[in-house]
Design an enzyme around this catalytic site. Structure first.
Site, mmCIF file in Angstrom:
data_model
loop_
_atom_site.group_PDB
_atom_site.id
_atom_site.type_symbol
_atom_site.label_atom_id
_atom_site.label_comp_id
_atom_site.label_asym_id
_atom_site.label_seq_id
_atom_site.Cartn_x
_atom_site.Cartn_y
_atom_site.Cartn_z
ATOM 1 N N HIS A 153 -8.805 -1.730 6.777
ATOM 2 C CA HIS A 153 -10.085 -1.523 7.437
ATOM 3 C C HIS A 153 -10.335 -0.558 6.199
ATOM 4 C CE1 HIS A 153 -10.374 -3.333 10.905
ATOM 5 N NE2 HIS A 153 -9.039 -3.604 11.099
ATOM 6 N N ALA A 182 14.726 -10.284 7.931
ATOM 7 C CA ALA A 182 14.112 -9.345 9.033
ATOM 8 C C ALA A 182 12.820 -8.609 9.412
ATOM 9 C CB ALA A 182 15.231 -9.835 9.919
#
Length: 225
Positions: A153, A182
């Protein structure tokens, strides 16, 4: 024996040798065979291809989804391919249960697409956005809670709400033969070379060469392989 039948079927489906662990009992093997048979039947019925699909999987814009032989999609996944290049998944690749692959975050400007190579394993609860384009190379293994965000953004003007300032896209690329642990997050502009290892929990942005070990927040090179 039942195990030999399963070994043969999986090897044919995935196009590579397979041998199930001999300690699995006949009852467990039968349960697995029935379960996988149902998933395979569901995949053929929904896609007309030799793929395995778990229950409660949502496929959006199927004409933009290209699945190769032996693809396995776990339970409760959403594959949303609305975008310029859709979603392409290579042969013998598996997507873990409860995962979301979504090309476009907005219908005002469609996203680029998501391309995943062959023999890739992605763990459960992955979130892969494709707005700026994502490419994951062959033979890469990825842990659970993998998070990919090829979009940023703009927030330069404090007089305008951030949501109204637009976004930028650079895209994300992961090379071949990588191991990603992970809870790794890849941010827009991340380029991970071939044969890299990314430590669990790392937040990756920037360009990394082949055959290095990456870790930390933000990620940095820890050592070479």
């Amino acid at each position: 024996m039942l195990s030999n039948l399963i070994n043969f079927m999986v090897a044919r489906l995935r196009g590579r040798p397979f041998k199930i662990d001999p300690s699995i009992t006949s009852t467990e093997l039968m349960t697995l065979l029935i379960r996988q048979g149902i998933c395979l039947f569901r995949g053929v019925l929904r896609t007309r291809k030799l793929v395995s699909i778990g229950r409660s999987v949502i496929l959006t814009s199927k004409n933009r989804i290209k699945l190769s032989k032996g693809v396995s999609i776990g339970r409760y996944c959403t594959i949303d391919a609305i975008g310029k290049k859709g979603i392409v998944i290579g042969s013998a690749t598996s997507i873990g249960s409860f995962s979301l692959l979504k090309v476009s975050g907005s219908f005002v400007a469609l996203g680029e697409g998501i391309t995943i190579g062959s023999n890739v394993g992605i763990g459960e609860f992955a979130h892969i956005g494709g707005a700026g384009g994502v490419n994951i190379g062959d033979d890469t293994v990825i842990g659970s809670y993998f998070s990919v965000h090829p979009e940023n953004h703009i927030f330069d003007d404090i007089s305008i709400p951030i949501r109204l300032q637009g976004v930028t896209h650079q895209g994300i690329r992961v090379g071949k033969g990588c191991w990603i642990g992970a809870k790794v997050t890849l941010l827009d502009g991340a380029k991970v070379g071939n044969g890299c290892v990314v430590a669990a929990g790392a937040v990756v942005k920037g360009v990394f060469p082949d055959n290095c070990v990456i870790g930390g927040v933000p990620a940095r090179i820890l050592k070479e392989r």
